[in-house]
Design an enzyme around this catalytic site. Structure first.
Site, PDB file in Angstrom:
ATOM      1  CG  HIS A 185      -1.648  -1.380   1.318  1.00 45.01           C
ATOM      2  ND1 HIS A 185      -2.663  -1.822   0.492  1.00 45.01           N
ATOM      3  CD2 HIS A 185      -1.371  -2.424   2.150  1.00 45.01           C
ATOM      4  CE1 HIS A 185      -3.003  -3.057   0.836  1.00 45.01           C
ATOM      5  NE2 HIS A 185      -2.236  -3.443   1.827  1.00 45.01           N
ATOM      6  CD  GLU A 199      -1.732  -3.517   5.250  1.00 48.17           C
ATOM      7  OE1 GLU A 199      -2.903  -3.215   5.039  1.00 48.17           O
ATOM      8  OE2 GLU A 199      -1.162  -4.463   4.684  1.00 48.17           O
ATOM      9  CG  HIS A 237       0.782  -6.751   2.550  1.00 43.37           C
ATOM     10  ND1 HIS A 237      -0.129  -5.881   2.024  1.00 43.37           N
ATOM     11  CD2 HIS A 237       1.612  -7.106   1.532  1.00 43.37           C
ATOM     12  CE1 HIS A 237       0.113  -5.695   0.737  1.00 43.37           C
ATOM     13  NE2 HIS A 237       1.175  -6.434   0.408  1.00 43.37           N
ATOM     14  CD  GLU A 275      -1.525  -9.902   4.805  1.00 48.52           C
ATOM     15  OE1 GLU A 275      -1.417  -8.973   5.626  1.00 48.52           O
ATOM     16  OE2 GLU A 275      -2.084  -9.774   3.703  1.00 48.52           O
TER      17      GLU A 275
HETATM   18 ZN    ZN Z   1      -1.867  -5.227   2.982  1.00 50.08          ZN
END
Ligand code: ZN
Length: 314
Positions: free
Chosen positions: A104, A141, A196, A278
């Site tokens: 992102h 995030e 992430h 993640e």
């Molecule tokens: Zn993400």
């Protein structure tokens, strides 16, 4: 430079997890509230419930093998990936190129129209990028991913690696997922990791590494990267457990810490070994306490760096 498709994949590497554990790897379509490179901020379903955690095995000591030097990247204008050799002339990862993809962009939410643009990921079309998730207290995030990526870059450079970030706070939004993949490909990366943190329900905890599934369609063909990416991801998972003390996800991957996805453009379009990680669930208060801790983020970066290093050394 263009990735040389004639370079064979890396058959010498053996997976570190037992076949039984790998068989538990699930095929889920849900995205990280934000880790899905095309999804929104929706919560994941609960595919299998909790259960006892079984940590992936750690990587064994590995032997270093010299590799041919790669061409240095050129200086980066604002719309180009942040490229820097940064590597020492000597070091166990000298001659290796690692691309780090901070998931992102903190500015994505200001550019809704741009990031909602559909891009071709070979098998289908998906959004350019997503905003990512955040903790309940508002820690985004995208800030987490950039922080961990910086720590990771420092650690890998200290081992002599050439490190490229797909962006480094040097553009207002994006890059789009297809461009994120292309940056890894064009760098001729030996390994790519997309960083992430998830956005799932309270009580869903732990990390998981996302591996590319076998896909072919349009520009997508992962047949050459499935196996080396599995090796890369398995090593990262094992060393992430060791360095952070975090357990593998209790809601994705059957407690293996590994998940296979066929719907992520960032993986489908990659021609070089690549995984997503993640690191935890930002929406769970206990995981959020870890993710907002600089000390924990350093451990997370350490685990990822050691996993990459283990993979690159073979
Ligand atoms: Zn993400």
């Amino acid at each position: 430079m263009p990735y040389d498709e004639s370079v064979p994949p890396t058959p010498r590497r053996r997976p570190l997890l037992a076949a039984a554990v790998l068989a538990a790897v699930s095929l889920t379509a849900a995205g990280c509230g934000a880790g899905d490179d095309s999804g929104g901020a929706q919560a994941r379903p609960l595919p299998g419930g909790g259960g006892t955690t079984a940590a992936p095995s750690s990587a064994p000591p590995s032997k270093s093998a010299p590799a041919p030097a790669k061409t240095s990247a050129s200086p980066a204008p604002s719309t180009k990936p942040s490229k820097s050799t940064g590597g020492r002339a000597t070091g166990p990862l000298s001659g290796k190129t690692v691309v780090i993809d901070p998931g992102h962009n903190p500015g994505n939410h200001l550019h809704t129209r741009e990031i909602n643009r559909q891009v071709d990921i070979g098998t289908t079309h998906k959004e350019c990028d997503t905003t990512g998730t955040s903790t309940d207290s508002g820690y985004a995030e995208a800030r987490f991913t950039l922080d961990v990526s910086h720590r990771l870059r420092t650690l890998l450079r200290a081992q002599g690696a050439n490190v490229v970030l797909t962006y480094d706070n040097d553009r207002p939004y994006g890059p789009c997922v297809d461009e994120r993949a292309r940056i890894g490909n064009e760098a001729g990366a030996d390994a790519v990791v997309s960083v992430h943190a998830d956005g799932s329900a309270v009580g869903n905890r732990g990390f998981h590494v996302i591996l590319p599934g076998l896909v072919r369609g349009g520009a997508a063909d992962t047949s050459k990267i499935v196996e080396p990416s599995r090796d890369l991801g398995t090593r990262i998972a094992g060393l992430f457990v060791r360095d952070t003390g975090s357990a593998p996800s209790n809601y994705v991957g059957g407690n293996s810490g590994l998940d296979i996805r066929k719907d992520l453009g960032g993986l489908n379009l990659s021609t070089v070994p690549k995984v997503f990680i993640e690191c935890g669930n930002m929406r769970d208060p206990k995981d959020a306490a870890l993710l907002t801790s600089a000390g924990w983020r350093q451990k997370a970066a350490q685990g990822i760096a050691e996993g990459i290093s283990s993979y690159l050394k073979g």
